[in-house]
Design a protein around this motif. Structure first.
Motif, short mmCIF file in Angstrom:
data_model
loop_
_atom_site.label_atom_id
_atom_site.label_comp_id
_atom_site.label_asym_id
_atom_site.label_seq_id
_atom_site.Cartn_x
_atom_site.Cartn_y
_atom_site.Cartn_z
N GLY A 181 -8.50 -1.87 6.60
CA GLY A 181 -7.65 -1.23 5.60
C GLY A 181 -6.56 -2.20 5.18
N SER A 202 0.30 -0.53 4.85
CA SER A 202 0.91 0.45 3.94
C SER A 202 2.43 0.29 3.86
CB SER A 202 0.57 1.87 4.41
OG SER A 202 -0.83 2.05 4.49
N GLN A 239 2.86 0.30 9.40
CA GLN A 239 2.03 1.43 8.98
C GLN A 239 0.82 0.89 8.21
OE1 GLN A 239 3.98 4.45 6.59
NE2 GLN A 239 2.03 5.01 5.64
N THR A 240 -0.37 1.40 8.54
CA THR A 240 -1.59 0.99 7.85
C THR A 240 -2.42 2.22 7.51
OG1 THR A 240 -3.13 0.81 9.73
CG2 THR A 240 -1.62 -1.04 9.37
N ASP A 241 -3.47 2.00 6.70
CA ASP A 241 -4.43 3.07 6.46
C ASP A 241 -5.75 2.77 7.16
OD1 ASP A 241 -5.48 1.07 4.91
OD2 ASP A 241 -5.71 2.28 3.09
N GLY A 273 -5.30 8.91 7.63
CA GLY A 273 -4.81 7.91 6.69
C GLY A 273 -3.50 7.27 7.05
N LEU A 274 -2.88 7.70 8.16
CA LEU A 274 -1.61 7.13 8.61
C LEU A 274 -1.75 6.66 10.05
CD1 LEU A 274 0.90 9.78 7.21
CD2 LEU A 274 0.66 7.44 6.42
N SER A 275 -1.71 5.36 10.26
CA SER A 275 -1.75 4.82 11.61
C SER A 275 -0.63 3.80 11.76
CB SER A 275 -3.12 4.19 11.91
OG SER A 275 -3.47 3.25 10.92
#
Length: 475
Positions: free
Chosen positions: A186, A189, A205-207, A242-244
């Motif tokens: 991904g 973010s 934060q990534t997706d 969708g939020l990691s």
């Protein structure tokens, strides 16, 4: 003849459009990343971690005195079901991920993966299973360092999370739900995310799809370098939404070095409670824009108190690092060496000044007190302009709080409720004026300009915070 020429021109244009369409498709395809080489070069250094924890059997009810069930009798299983089988501890198992940082067997993972584990098993890509020893673990950063007895192990290359850009492609390798060496990809973010209870980690934060079992695994950039340690997900279902969030590798390596050297992490301590500067608070302080960390409380005897920091100061720079939001400050203080003196630039009553603070050591335990319960008493005053019912505190309340202020008994619809004031809060000051009693509070409210918000200092439990309130005009 003209018709034929027009047809040929039309065919030419059609062919040109088709060519452009195919070319654009090729360009888009060429821009999409290929992760195959990255995965081939890095997977061997990613490990699966399984833990076992023994739980002592709960106290079971006793058989009636004098009753003895013969072994092998038909009633034995029935009584085992109701009265239990004594002396046999149960086991719980959990799964996670990790990555090898040295050829002699040091492995990084999450604290919560190995917390309270009685046995830790590391499984390598070549299917070897090794028993790991816990070198050290740090709850505040959610990081742990393990050691297995092995030589010439494959290791990851580490990069720098500081140069990571939002929008950049990243790859996670781990064991979601126990599926070893699963690869997900991904983009970044956001950076510097602050999560509840995690003051010392500016999360990435990534997706990237992260699920239970990915915890502790590496987050790679496109150069095949580890830039983060996958740690948390935001989910309402227990699965990926969708939020990691990943711990920056720069933070992780600093923690790992301390765990390796001393088995624990020592952090710097400033001794203040801070909050973000909102637009309304910035206006009340005469700031052109919201930025910095607003000091809502200075602990007695702390490094901040000894250096002269005050409630209402806005920290705009720490040791040369600009402070845009309050979440930027704790990680910087945490990595400062204990005993080091650093410059802290603050905005105080419209003027910038620099103070020098000798950083102390953060204690192991930090207790967060809950706000006091509502206590309704007859001797109250209704403040129409704020929408509050207030009172002078009782002697017991004064002794408990240790501060002079006005107790909020009830919050009515109006400015105070919109600002976030709660019943039980203690109003310590309005604007720059302390409010030790209701009479002073009412006198101060009459002097306030009605065209802009005012900063109100509130004590809540053992902490304090500023809230911006714009009083309503009363008839």
């Amino acid at each position: 003849m003209k018709i034929i020429r027009r047809l040929r021109l039309c065919d030419l244009m059609t062919g040109l459009l088709w060519s452009l369409w195919f070319l654009s498709g090729d360009v888009v395809a060429a821009r999409l990343p290929d992760f195959t080489e990255l995965v081939q070069n890095t997977s061997a250094a990613v490990v699966n971690i399984s833990t076992t924890k023994k739980i002592e059997p709960q106290e079971m009810p006793q058989l009636p005195e004098g009753m003895d069930i013969p072994e092998g009798s038909p009633l034995e299983e029935l009584f085992k079901h109701f009265f239990g089988q004594r002396g046999l501890p149960q086991e719980t198992r959990s799964l996670g991920s990790g990555f090898i940082v040295s050829g002699d067997g040091y492995i990084v993972t999450n604290h919560h993966v190995v917390q309270n584990a009685d046995e830790i098993i590391v499984r390598l890509q070549d299917r070897r299973e090794l028993t790991a020893k816990l070198i050290g673990s740090d709850k505040r950063s959610d990081l742990a360092l393990l050691k297995v007895e092995a030589k010439d192990l494959p290791v990851v290359r580490t990069g720098s999370s500081k140069v990571l850009e939002v929008g950049e492609w990243v790859v996670a390798i781990g064991s979601p739900f126990g599926f070893d060496h699963s690869v997900t990809a991904g983009i970044v973010s956001a950076k510097g995310r602050s999560l509840p209870g995690d003051n010392y980690v500016p999360f990435i934060q990534t997706d990237v799809a992260i699920n239970p079992g990915n915890s502790g695994g590496p987050l790679f950039n496109m150069e095949g370098e580890v830039v983060g340690v996958n740690s948390q997900i935001y989910s309402r279902t227990g699965g990926f939404m969708g939020l990691s969030f990943a711990i920056p590798i720069d933070v992780a390596l600093e923690v790992v070095e301390q765990l390796k050297a001393q088995g624990k992490v020592i952090r710097g301590w400033l001794g203040v409670q801070i909050q973000d500067v909102t637009r309304e608070l910035a206006e009340s302080f005469g700031m052109k824009r919201p930025h910095g960390a607003l000091i809502a409380q200075v602990l007695a005897g702390s490094p901040a108190a000894n250096a002269g920091l005050q409630v209402g100061d806005v920290i705009v720079e720490y040791d040369g690092h600009p402070i845009k939001t309050s979440s930027m400050l704790p990680p910087l203080v945490g990595v400062t060496a204990v005993g080091e003196t650093v410059p802290v630039k603050v905005l105080r009553e419209g003027s910038l000044r620099t103070l020098r603070v000798k950083i102390g050591q953060l204690s192991e335990d930090e207790a967060a007190a809950a706000p006091p319960a509502d206590q309704l008493e007859p001797d109250t005053v209704k403040v129409e302009s704020l929408g509050l019912v207030v009172a002078d505190p009782s002697e017991e309340e004064r002794q408990r709080s240790g501060d002079k202020g006005v107790v909020v008994r009830r919050v009515l619809p109006g400015p105070a409720r919109q600002a976030g004031i709660r019943a039980g809060d203690l109003l310590l000051r309005v604007g720059k004026t302390p409010t030790p009693d209701v009479e002073t509070l009412l006198r101060q409210l009459k002097r306030l300009p009605g065209d802009k918000p005012v900063a109100v200092l509130v004590k809540r439990g053992d902490g304090s915070l500023f809230l911006a309130i714009k009083p309503e005009e009363t008839q």
